[in-house]
Scaffold this motif. Sequence first.
Motif, PDB file in Angstrom:
ATOM      1  N   VAL A 349       0.862  -1.191   0.000  1.00 55.28           N
ATOM      2  CA  VAL A 349       0.000   0.000   0.000  1.00 55.28           C
ATOM      3  C   VAL A 349       0.897   1.239   0.000  1.00 55.28           C
ATOM      4  O   VAL A 349       1.843   1.336   0.776  1.00 55.28           O
ATOM      5  CB  VAL A 349      -0.912   0.005   1.251  1.00 55.28           C
ATOM      6  CG1 VAL A 349      -1.784   1.253   1.276  1.00 55.28           C
ATOM      7  CG2 VAL A 349      -1.764  -1.261   1.296  1.00 55.28           C
ATOM      8  N   ASP A 350       0.619   2.185  -0.873  1.00 52.68           N
ATOM      9  CA  ASP A 350       1.352   3.454  -0.925  1.00 52.68           C
ATOM     10  C   ASP A 350       2.847   3.267  -1.213  1.00 52.68           C
ATOM     11  O   ASP A 350       3.682   4.048  -0.747  1.00 52.68           O
ATOM     12  CB  ASP A 350       1.177   4.248   0.374  1.00 52.68           C
ATOM     13  CG  ASP A 350      -0.198   4.894   0.474  1.00 52.68           C
ATOM     14  OD1 ASP A 350      -0.797   5.187  -0.579  1.00 52.68           O
ATOM     15  OD2 ASP A 350      -0.667   5.098   1.609  1.00 52.68           O
ATOM     16  N   ALA A 351       3.180   2.255  -2.006  1.00 47.59           N
ATOM     17  CA  ALA A 351       4.591   2.042  -2.344  1.00 47.59           C
ATOM     18  C   ALA A 351       5.149   3.181  -3.186  1.00 47.59           C
ATOM     19  O   ALA A 351       6.364   3.405  -3.208  1.00 47.59           O
ATOM     20  CB  ALA A 351       4.749   0.723  -3.091  1.00 47.59           C
ATOM     21  N   HIS A 352       4.274   3.919  -3.861  1.00 46.70           N
ATOM     22  CA  HIS A 352       4.708   5.020  -4.726  1.00 46.70           C
ATOM     23  C   HIS A 352       5.010   6.294  -3.943  1.00 46.70           C
ATOM     24  O   HIS A 352       5.554   7.247  -4.495  1.00 46.70           O
ATOM     25  CB  HIS A 352       3.617   5.319  -5.754  1.00 46.70           C
ATOM     26  CG  HIS A 352       2.295   5.650  -5.123  1.00 46.70           C
ATOM     27  ND1 HIS A 352       1.474   4.677  -4.576  1.00 46.70           N
ATOM     28  CD2 HIS A 352       1.665   6.836  -4.929  1.00 46.70           C
ATOM     29  CE1 HIS A 352       0.387   5.269  -4.084  1.00 46.70           C
ATOM     30  NE2 HIS A 352       0.486   6.573  -4.280  1.00 46.70           N
ATOM     31  N   VAL A 353       4.645   6.330  -2.686  1.00 46.29           N
ATOM     32  CA  VAL A 353       4.837   7.522  -1.859  1.00 46.29           C
ATOM     33  C   VAL A 353       6.282   7.568  -1.362  1.00 46.29           C
ATOM     34  O   VAL A 353       6.844   6.547  -0.952  1.00 46.29           O
ATOM     35  CB  VAL A 353       3.866   7.517  -0.670  1.00 46.29           C
ATOM     36  CG1 VAL A 353       4.165   8.682   0.272  1.00 46.29           C
ATOM     37  CG2 VAL A 353       2.425   7.576  -1.155  1.00 46.29           C
TER      38      VAL A 353
END
Length: 422
Positions: A349-353
């Motif tokens: 989850v939210d690896a792109h953040v």
Amino acid sequence: MKALDIENFEQSWEHWAEEAEEQVYPRFRQLDRISEHNQWKIIQAFQKHRVSDFHFASSTGYGYNDSGREALDLVYADVFGAESAIVRPHLVSGTHTISAALFGCLRPGDELLFVTGKPYDTLHKVIGKPGDGLGSLADWGVTTKMVPLRSDGDVDWESVAAATTERTKVFAIQRSRGYDWRPSFTISQISGMVQRLRAIQPDAIIFADNCYGEFTEEREPTEVGVDLIAGSLIKNPGGGLATSGGYIAGKKRLVDLAAYRLTAPGIGGEVGAMLGTTRSIFQGLFLAPLLVGQAVKGSVFASSVFARLGFDTHPRWDDPRTDLIQAIRFNDAEPLIRFVQAIQKAAAVDAHVVPEPWDMPGYEHPVIMAAGTFIQGGSLELSADAPVREPYIAYMQGGLTYAHVKFAVKSALRELWTSGYL
């Protein structure tokens, strides 16, 4: 630090991971036994209190006669070897839960004494300063003292005795290391602390912050004489399913006082709609021993890998474990930041953040936090954080599956390797 001696990262990773797993395998077997013991203890508590599917029904409004809530409190009390417990989704964090427990026990003119040094950063505002106008302990006339640990990480008993006065109402123990480079305290050590504290001030309340420690050993602090403990459901006991909440367990009189602080005097734990959270809290508790075991295995593996590459790790892979936290020390701020960012990149989850250091409320220094979690702030899930200050220590904790932690360690090594820090 030892440089990776194979040019191809994937080949190099397989080499380090295989050696580390061979090394830690005996520890994994020990951790499995702890998980089994705690799993059986929880099942027996469920059976004793005849938990049924009707206990999972939701309640609204005042929540009068919520049989699920009542059964949940009884199960938690048994699991933690306590007279009583209160488990509520309305406790918003570990800090809130600890605050409710301390405010319940303390009165103006009383003294709170932390025997394990300065507590976790977020409690500093709860302690406060006289006249701060925030409703802190100090604002209400409660004095707080903190006795630093000795250089070897043990309690300075001579200084504790000297700091104790007739006003000392509560002795406080922080089980986990917090943001310190020290061992967390085992249940055996806490048992010894209880005996020493009873000799110093027999009538004082002994409180323990149990965050990150639940189910990492076969016993809990309340099973060795601690009067009151508190913890967060989005850490160990929530099993990755509880969406919010906290628990307080211990002597009934003290749990009742904490409940009065949570709601209001005369109301306490008799009300409080569970709003559809009961089933996930029950099921999370059921799963907690397995998932805590997975997270601790991940920490042991990470400690072995990073130590083999020349990093200082604490605890080391073969040290006793009494919480989830794995500390890794870096030489500078930049590799520290890269490590935390790599943990975020490894999330589902939210690896792109991309996390950056910021002035987080309740902390005294800029903090960088990686938390790609299904539950916001859920630190039984894999996360990492670090105050950006010397000596540049990252604190990694959690991981609902060992495989996820292993994947994250690989991600971190790749980031450090490509950035020239390995």
